[in-house]
Design a protein around this motif. Structure first.
Motif, PDB file in Angstrom:
ATOM      1  N   THR A  35       0.748  -1.003  -0.237  1.00 42.78           N
ATOM      2  CA  THR A  35       0.118  -0.219   0.162  1.00 42.78           C
ATOM      3  C   THR A  35       0.950   0.956   0.171  1.00 42.78           C
ATOM      4  O   THR A  35       0.465   2.843  -1.108  1.00 42.78           O
ATOM      5  CB  THR A  35      -0.990   0.240   0.730  1.00 42.78           C
ATOM      6  N   ILE A  36       2.334   1.254   0.706  1.00 47.75           N
ATOM      7  CA  ILE A  36       2.995   2.235   1.064  1.00 47.75           C
ATOM      8  C   ILE A  36       3.294   2.553  -0.465  1.00 47.75           C
ATOM      9  O   ILE A  36       3.747   3.182  -0.921  1.00 47.75           O
ATOM     10  CB  ILE A  36       4.266   2.287   2.240  1.00 47.75           C
ATOM     11  N   GLN A  37       4.180   1.539  -1.181  1.00 51.95           N
ATOM     12  CA  GLN A  37       4.583   1.714  -1.763  1.00 51.95           C
ATOM     13  C   GLN A  37       3.529   2.580  -3.347  1.00 51.95           C
ATOM     14  O   GLN A  37       4.250   3.221  -4.346  1.00 51.95           O
ATOM     15  CB  GLN A  37       4.708   0.116  -3.128  1.00 51.95           C
ATOM     16  N   ARG A  38       2.496   1.756  -3.457  1.00 50.05           N
ATOM     17  CA  ARG A  38       1.286   1.894  -4.274  1.00 50.05           C
ATOM     18  C   ARG A  38       1.220   3.480  -4.278  1.00 50.05           C
ATOM     19  O   ARG A  38       1.236   5.013  -4.851  1.00 50.05           O
ATOM     20  CB  ARG A  38      -0.181   1.353  -4.477  1.00 50.05           C
ATOM     21  N   ALA A  39       1.271   3.983  -2.897  1.00 54.29           N
ATOM     22  CA  ALA A  39       0.772   5.502  -2.959  1.00 54.29           C
ATOM     23  C   ALA A  39       2.197   6.452  -2.668  1.00 54.29           C
ATOM     24  O   ALA A  39       1.503   7.937  -3.562  1.00 54.29           O
ATOM     25  CB  ALA A  39      -0.243   5.593  -1.129  1.00 54.29           C
ATOM     26  N   LEU A  80      -0.451   2.859   6.810  1.00 49.03           N
ATOM     27  CA  LEU A  80      -1.383   3.192   5.910  1.00 49.03           C
ATOM     28  C   LEU A  80      -2.571   3.194   6.296  1.00 49.03           C
ATOM     29  O   LEU A  80      -2.472   2.088   5.733  1.00 49.03           O
ATOM     30  CB  LEU A  80      -0.137   3.874   4.566  1.00 49.03           C
ATOM     31  N   ILE A  81      -3.179   4.523   5.472  1.00 50.79           N
ATOM     32  CA  ILE A  81      -4.512   4.086   5.356  1.00 50.79           C
ATOM     33  C   ILE A  81      -4.609   5.155   4.020  1.00 50.79           C
ATOM     34  O   ILE A  81      -5.400   3.859   2.974  1.00 50.79           O
ATOM     35  CB  ILE A  81      -5.805   4.341   6.128  1.00 50.79           C
ATOM     36  N   THR A  82      -4.624   6.161   4.175  1.00 50.25           N
ATOM     37  CA  THR A  82      -5.345   7.206   2.369  1.00 50.25           C
ATOM     38  C   THR A  82      -3.929   7.888   2.412  1.00 50.25           C
ATOM     39  O   THR A  82      -3.157   8.451   3.469  1.00 50.25           O
ATOM     40  CB  THR A  82      -6.339   7.964   2.748  1.00 50.25           C
ATOM     41  N   GLY A  83      -3.367   8.152   1.143  1.00 47.89           N
ATOM     42  CA  GLY A  83      -2.606   8.962   1.248  1.00 47.89           C
ATOM     43  C   GLY A  83      -2.702  10.219  -0.514  1.00 47.89           C
ATOM     44  O   GLY A  83      -3.324   9.570  -0.845  1.00 47.89           O
ATOM     45  N   LYS A  84      -2.010  11.394  -0.072  1.00 46.61           N
ATOM     46  CA  LYS A  84      -2.825  11.778  -0.872  1.00 46.61           C
ATOM     47  C   LYS A  84      -1.698  11.407  -2.869  1.00 46.61           C
ATOM     48  O   LYS A  84      -0.339  10.827  -2.462  1.00 46.61           O
ATOM     49  CB  LYS A  84      -1.528  13.200  -0.943  1.00 46.61           C
ATOM     50  N   ARG A 118     -13.492  27.313   8.444  1.00 46.21           N
ATOM     51  CA  ARG A 118     -12.757  26.178   9.204  1.00 46.21           C
ATOM     52  C   ARG A 118     -11.797  25.818   8.216  1.00 46.21           C
ATOM     53  O   ARG A 118     -12.826  25.325   6.729  1.00 46.21           O
ATOM     54  CB  ARG A 118     -12.898  25.363  10.026  1.00 46.21           C
ATOM     55  N   THR A 119     -10.331  25.529   7.004  1.00 45.36           N
ATOM     56  CA  THR A 119      -9.945  24.331   6.137  1.00 45.36           C
ATOM     57  C   THR A 119      -9.236  23.344   6.722  1.00 45.36           C
ATOM     58  O   THR A 119      -8.945  23.966   7.315  1.00 45.36           O
ATOM     59  CB  THR A 119      -8.611  26.185   5.806  1.00 45.36           C
ATOM     60  N   LEU A 120     -10.111  23.001   6.031  1.00 45.92           N
ATOM     61  CA  LEU A 120      -9.811  20.995   6.139  1.00 45.92           C
ATOM     62  C   LEU A 120      -8.998  21.181   4.745  1.00 45.92           C
ATOM     63  O   LEU A 120      -9.221  21.377   3.973  1.00 45.92           O
ATOM     64  CB  LEU A 120     -11.504  20.848   6.362  1.00 45.92           C
ATOM     65  N   VAL A 121      -7.575  19.685   5.324  1.00 48.96           N
ATOM     66  CA  VAL A 121      -6.855  19.855   4.651  1.00 48.96           C
ATOM     67  C   VAL A 121      -7.031  17.470   4.136  1.00 48.96           C
ATOM     68  O   VAL A 121      -7.563  17.646   5.455  1.00 48.96           O
ATOM     69  CB  VAL A 121      -5.641  19.666   4.544  1.00 48.96           C
ATOM     70  N   SER A 122      -7.522  17.509   3.025  1.00 50.67           N
ATOM     71  CA  SER A 122      -7.735  16.149   3.001  1.00 50.67           C
ATOM     72  C   SER A 122      -6.263  15.486   2.965  1.00 50.67           C
ATOM     73  O   SER A 122      -5.256  15.852   3.064  1.00 50.67           O
ATOM     74  CB  SER A 122      -7.505  16.048   1.061  1.00 50.67           C
ATOM     75  N   SER A 123      -6.853  14.032   4.136  1.00 44.53           N
ATOM     76  CA  SER A 123      -5.624  12.905   4.219  1.00 44.53           C
ATOM     77  C   SER A 123      -5.551  12.242   3.740  1.00 44.53           C
ATOM     78  O   SER A 123      -4.771  11.188   3.496  1.00 44.53           O
ATOM     79  CB  SER A 123      -5.920  12.181   5.655  1.00 44.53           C
ATOM     80  N   GLY A 124      -6.280  12.240   2.076  1.00 48.81           N
ATOM     81  CA  GLY A 124      -5.291  11.914   0.888  1.00 48.81           C
ATOM     82  C   GLY A 124      -7.102  10.973   0.136  1.00 48.81           C
ATOM     83  O   GLY A 124      -7.785  11.163   0.390  1.00 48.81           O
ATOM     84  N   PRO A 153       0.230  14.838   2.504  1.00 46.97           N
ATOM     85  CA  PRO A 153      -0.735  14.447   4.088  1.00 46.97           C
ATOM     86  C   PRO A 153      -1.019  12.875   3.877  1.00 46.97           C
ATOM     87  O   PRO A 153      -0.987  12.326   2.348  1.00 46.97           O
ATOM     88  CB  PRO A 153      -1.749  15.555   3.273  1.00 46.97           C
ATOM     89  N   CYS A 154      -1.926  12.578   4.862  1.00 45.82           N
ATOM     90  CA  CYS A 154      -1.997  10.796   4.882  1.00 45.82           C
ATOM     91  C   CYS A 154      -2.517   9.838   5.902  1.00 45.82           C
ATOM     92  O   CYS A 154      -1.967  11.361   6.645  1.00 45.82           O
ATOM     93  CB  CYS A 154      -0.425  10.278   4.738  1.00 45.82           C
ATOM     94  N   TYR A 155      -2.864   9.125   6.413  1.00 49.25           N
ATOM     95  CA  TYR A 155      -3.526   8.638   7.618  1.00 49.25           C
ATOM     96  C   TYR A 155      -3.169   7.473   8.269  1.00 49.25           C
ATOM     97  O   TYR A 155      -3.389   6.521   6.856  1.00 49.25           O
ATOM     98  CB  TYR A 155      -5.321   9.504   7.301  1.00 49.25           C
TER      99      TYR A 155
END
Length: 617
Positions: free
Chosen positions: A195-199, A332-336, A367-373, A322-324
């Motif tokens: 998952t990390i490699q693909r992201a 890792l679950i999600t990434g940009k 409020r400004t939110l940033v995506s975690s992926g 940014p990631c989660y």
């Protein structure tokens, strides 16, 4: 790559055979004489790992837990891999001297994990033996794994591991009196590395590295085990080196051409504040293509401040990643997506407090939110009402639930905590108002499991999905409910930092119940040697927070720098701070407390000032 190996150990053996003469790791350490570089080739790493494994196998440690207790450095890596080569279960833990604490910090972990051996270094061996004796555990064997000739590497035997075997226990941050060890299998590790490699788009030519502690999930899995998975080179330094001089981290990234690596939100803040123009001269960060930030939530002001400060060094906003993730999902679950500027949304502040992501219109408080992926094929993700246990529509905030091959087996010897966290079950509403679609990626799950509503990991994090992007908004247990409104502590902490430069440190915001929920702000203040009146600071905090969030601010406690507890990854330990506050364990520089709140403190003690608050305009 994921299906080619039966275990992570087998994969590492293959990498060592392919890259015997190549550097596996470069470690930069600081000594009295200056900086020192240690290089460890793949061949040297495997030989050392087999030596440790032979020692463990001789003591029948295969399938049992082994404590790995080292300072940052290549000896930790040798010992950790030695556990995997032996078929043992590694238990990485913080070396007490690194944390300025006594061995009692890891005593609960040792007992919970039922360790059969301890691996450490020669400098700590005697202290470890004394500690074990004091704990009534004198028979646990201890090996100083940095001493030569303690075992014969040729005596090592391949344990023949499979994907369902435990690789290590990852004890979550703050696990002391009630430790919880996440059970990470070889299958979990292989799945998440893929998952990390693909992201990140990492390859065998990618330099990976950073300064995070090796017992921390991102430090271990992201900076140590990922380069081994790739067959690339990891470049590492100690957390202490970074904290003393943050520029060392960025110089390491430049000098060694690190592409993938990162740190918590506070690391980027620290660099933006403390690195001078003189230190930045000649710095080139253009090759750092994946600058990971796993804060929950991601702070837009941090990204902006760092990108602006280091633009002259070639850093661009699209390099942020940014990631989660969390220990319970291996990492890792999600990434940009690589090469894209992190997605943001300016959302209506009032709607956010009511549980929705509604775009803010002109002149509306936001409020400004940033995506975690982005959601990926590697996980199913559901956003769930934590009370009703039902999915919510896109754009609504709920608890983040996940499923996938990276989700771990549960907590070691803790069936109740495992049931609560890892056995989430969705409640379906089959009526006409049922949600027809959900924020989910199904492709990673077989068709016969797609309709299965059980077996979800309840992350304890709150978030929402918009257009395939995950926006993490906070922690469920840290949510503050006042006058029917949901307030996020990190929003209030951010606002407090903007009151005065003396408040640019850490803060913890939480609530206490005195018959009604009351807001408490504990915040670090730099007042020593400065022309700053803490009484005035507290009053300014009351007025500003009261005005911006329209809530009574009756409790402000200012503490010295370092007085707010963080995890090893820099996250504020708000629950711990609440417990300390109520136990009378917070030492204030100055405090303004509501009388009902003051009456809750145990034992009764007198802070710098305890009185009714001044009116908030």
């Amino acid at each position: 790559m994921r299906a080619s190996f039966r275990s992570y150990t087998e994969l590492v053996q293959a990498r060592c055979a392919e890259n015997a003469a190549r550097d596996a790791f470069v470690y930069l350490s600081d000594t009295i004489a200056g900086s020192e570089t240690t290089r460890l080739s793949y061949a040297e790493l495997e030989s050392a790992a087999k030596e440790v494994a032979a020692w463990l196998q001789e003591r029948k440690a295969s399938g049992r837990q082994v404590l790995v207790l080292f300072p940052s450095g290549v000896d930790f890596i040798k010992a950790f891999l030695g556990c995997l080569y032996a078929g043992a279960v590694a238990v990485p833990a913080p070396l007490p001297t690194e944390q300025g604490q006594h061995f009692s910090r890891v005593s609960a972990i040792v007992r919970d994990a039922d360790v059969c051996a301890v691996l450490t270094n020669a400098a700590t061996e005697a202290k470890v033996r004394i500690w074990l004796d004091d704990e009534g555990l004198p028979r646990i064997p201890v090996l100083a794994a940095d001493t030569p000739g303690f075992a014969d590497a040729d005596a090592w035997r391949d344990p023949g591991l499979e994907r369902d075997r435990l690789a290590f226990l990852q004890y979550t941050s703050g696990s002391t009196s009630r430790p919880r060890g996440v059970m990470v299998t070889h299958g979990n590790l292989l799945a998440n590395q893929a998952t990390i490699q693909r992201a990140t788009g990492s390859t065998s030519d990618s330099r990976v590295g950073g300064w995070l502690p090796f017992y921390h999930d991102m430090g271990l899995i992201g900076h140590v085990l990922h380069p081994l998975y790739l067959g690339s080179c990891g470049v590492l330094m100690s957390p202490i080196s970074f904290l003393k001089r943050p520029v060392r981290w960025l110089r390491m990234i430049d000098e060694y051409g690190i592409e993938v690596g990162g740190g918590p939100n506070f690391a980027y803040d620290l660099c933006a504040r403390r690195i001078t123009d003189e230190q930045m001269a000649g710095l080139d960060l253009s090759r750092w293509t994946v600058a990971c930030n796993g804060a929950e939530p991601i702070r837009a002001e941090t990204l902006d401040a760092f990108a602006e400060r280091f633009a002259p060094a070639g850093f661009r906003a699209e390099q942020f990643f940014p990631c989660y993730g969390m220990a319970e999902t291996t990492l890792l679950i999600t990434g940009k997506p690589r090469g894209r500027v992190p997605a943001r949304r300016a959302v209506n502040a009032a709607a956010l407090e009511r549980g929705g992501l509604t775009d803010a219109g002109p002149g509306v408080p936001s409020r400004t939110l940033v995506s975690s992926g982005v959601l990926s094929e590697d996980f199913q993700v559901r956003i769930v009402d934590p009370d009703e246990l039902a999915e919510v529509p896109e754009g609504r905030i709920g608890e983040i639930w996940v499923r996938g091959d990276s989700v771990c087996a549960g907590y070691w010897e803790n069936s109740e905590a495992t049931r609560v966290a890892f056995r989430g079950a969705l409640r379906r509403d089959e009526g006409p108002d049922a949600v027809s679609e959900s924020a989910v990626s199904e492709s990673a799950v077989p068709d016969d499991a797609a309709s299965d509503d059980e077996g979800w990991l309840r992350t304890g994090d709150l978030g929402a999905v918009r257009d395939g992007e995950l926006f993490v908004t906070g922690r469920l247990k840290e949510m503050i409910l006042i006058n029917g409104r949901n307030l996020y502590p990190h929003d209030i902490e951010r606002a407090v930092r903007e009151v005065d430069p003396a408040l640019d440190g850490s803060g913890a915001v939480f609530s206490v119940d005195t018959g009604r929920e009351q807001l408490v702000i504990v915040h670090e203040a730099r007042v020593r040697g400065a022309d700053v009146d803490p009484m005035v600071l507290a009053a300014q905090v009351q007025r500003m927070v009261g005005r911006e969030f329209a809530v009574p601010v009756e409790n402000v406690v200012l503490v010295r720098p370092g007085g707010v507890h963080r995890t090893t990854s820099g996250k504020i330990r708000r629950t711990v701070m609440r417990e300390l506050f109520l136990a009378g364990g917070v030492t204030p520089v100055h405090a303004v407390l509501n009388r009902d709140v003051a009456a809750l403190l145990r034992p009764a003690r007198s802070p710098g000032r305890r009185s009714a608050p001044e009116p908030v305009s």
